[in-house]
Scaffold this motif. Structure first.
Motif, short mmCIF file in Angstrom:
data_model
loop_
_atom_site.label_atom_id
_atom_site.label_comp_id
_atom_site.label_asym_id
_atom_site.label_seq_id
_atom_site.Cartn_x
_atom_site.Cartn_y
_atom_site.Cartn_z
N ALA A 33 0.82 -1.21 0.00
CA ALA A 33 0.00 0.00 0.00
C ALA A 33 0.85 1.26 0.00
O ALA A 33 0.43 2.31 -0.49
CB ALA A 33 -0.93 0.00 1.21
N ALA A 34 2.07 1.16 0.53
CA ALA A 34 2.96 2.33 0.58
C ALA A 34 3.71 2.55 -0.72
O ALA A 34 4.45 3.53 -0.84
CB ALA A 34 3.97 2.14 1.72
N THR A 65 -7.63 -11.97 -3.35
CA THR A 65 -8.70 -11.25 -2.64
C THR A 65 -8.92 -9.84 -3.18
O THR A 65 -9.78 -9.12 -2.67
CB THR A 65 -8.40 -11.19 -1.13
N GLY A 66 -8.13 -9.44 -4.17
CA GLY A 66 -8.37 -8.17 -4.84
C GLY A 66 -7.70 -6.95 -4.27
O GLY A 66 -7.94 -5.83 -4.72
N PRO A 79 -7.29 -0.16 -5.98
CA PRO A 79 -8.13 0.83 -5.28
C PRO A 79 -8.85 0.26 -4.06
O PRO A 79 -9.28 1.02 -3.19
CB PRO A 79 -9.13 1.27 -6.36
N ARG A 80 -8.97 -1.07 -3.99
CA ARG A 80 -9.65 -1.67 -2.84
C ARG A 80 -8.92 -1.36 -1.53
O ARG A 80 -9.52 -1.30 -0.46
CB ARG A 80 -9.75 -3.18 -3.03
N VAL A 81 -7.60 -1.15 -1.62
CA VAL A 81 -6.83 -0.79 -0.42
C VAL A 81 -7.31 0.54 0.15
O VAL A 81 -7.31 0.75 1.36
CB VAL A 81 -5.32 -0.72 -0.76
N LEU A 82 -7.75 1.44 -0.74
CA LEU A 82 -8.23 2.75 -0.29
C LEU A 82 -9.48 2.62 0.57
O LEU A 82 -9.75 3.49 1.41
CB LEU A 82 -8.51 3.65 -1.49
N VAL A 140 -5.24 10.85 4.47
CA VAL A 140 -5.46 9.85 5.51
C VAL A 140 -4.84 8.53 5.07
O VAL A 140 -5.05 8.07 3.95
CB VAL A 140 -6.97 9.67 5.77
N GLY A 141 -4.03 7.96 5.96
CA GLY A 141 -3.33 6.72 5.63
C GLY A 141 -1.88 6.94 5.23
O GLY A 141 -1.10 5.99 5.18
#
Length: 267
Positions: A33-34, A65-66, A79-82, A140-141
């Motif tokens: 994610a980073a 799992t996408g 984008p699912r991580v968002l 955020v994140g």
């Protein structure tokens, strides 16, 4: 009788309740994610300190799992991580903080943020952006090194020496010509911040950037987060920063602390 499940992290990792595969998967997800540009299997294994085989299984599970997509030898977040970071705004602390950050940002005409400690980094959990002044895109994140940021130093300042060492890298890389890279000097700075109750960071993270942070206290009197304002050095001389921004940031941090305590009493 109901069993008491309140244990420390160290206790959990030693118990049969700890799911190693899940912990490893979350570590891999954080690394991916980073890095929107993608990470190779070797990169992920190195950054998570995991065997290649274990890192590969975690990556392929995230692909299935996408949350991650494989493009050649690179694994990139989808984008699912968002969706995960977007849910942060609905948590109690960010939800309480948002109107306070918005008011502070609108009053000063600068961006306001709230962050917590996450390993050697700070993790942004709420933000009200007025102007973009950093080279990196903060939302955020997002994460930044704790030891050279105003919010990070506020959060480190309240820790014991032993606790601080777990959140400060052994090697302090220079971010600018003004960055403090000596551990002893940094320790004295943190002690001073603890006494003062706020931190002024002057161009140590990025040239031209100044920021002010203050601690946010929870209902138990412990620091639960840090709140800050960032501004351009060319626009805000230090004298104005101390006279105007420091009091405003400290007042906002106190207001958030009161909101947390009120919610606790109401709950």
């Amino acid at each position: 009788m109901e069993r008491d499940v309140s244990t420390s992290v160290g206790d959990v990792t030693e118990s049969r309740d700890f799911v190693t595969a899940l912990a490893r998967g979350l570590d891999v997800l954080r690394v991916c994610a980073a890095a929107p540009e993608g990470r190779s299997l070797s990169d992920v294994a190195r950054e998570t300190d995991m065997p290649r085989a274990a890192a590969r299984r975690a990556l392929l599970t995230l692909v299935a799992t996408g949350y991650v997509v494989q493009s050649g030898r690179l694994f990139q977040p989808t984008p699912r991580v968002l969706d995960l970071s977007a849910r942060v705004a609905d948590m109690p602390l960010p939800r309480l903080a948002q109107p306070i950050l918005d008011k502070l940002s609108n009053t000063l005409g600068e961006s306001a943020s709230l962050a917590i400690l996450d390993g050697t980094d700070i993790l942004y959990i709420a933000r009200s952006e007025n102007r973009r002044i950093l080279a990196v895109d903060l939302r955020v994140g997002a994460k930044l090194p704790a030891w050279c940021t105003s919010m990070g130093r506020v959060l480190l300042a309240v820790l014991s020496e032993a606790e601080r060492s777990r959140h400060i890298p052994k090697k302090l890389d220079s971010r600018t010509t003004r960055t403090t890279t000596d551990h002893e000097t940094l320790s004295m700075i943190l002690d001073s911040i603890k006494d003062d109750g706020y931190c002024i960071q002057d161009q140590e993270l990025e040239l031209g950037l100044r920021s002010v942070a203050a601690p946010v206290f929870g209902h138990d009197g412990k620091v639960v987060a840090a709140l800050n304002i960032s501004t351009q050095a060319s626009r805000t001389p230090l004298r104005l920063l101390r006279h105007t921004i420091v009091p405003a940031v400290r007042e906002a941090a106190v207001a958030l602390g009161h909101a947390i305590q009120h919610q606790q009493r109401s709950g």
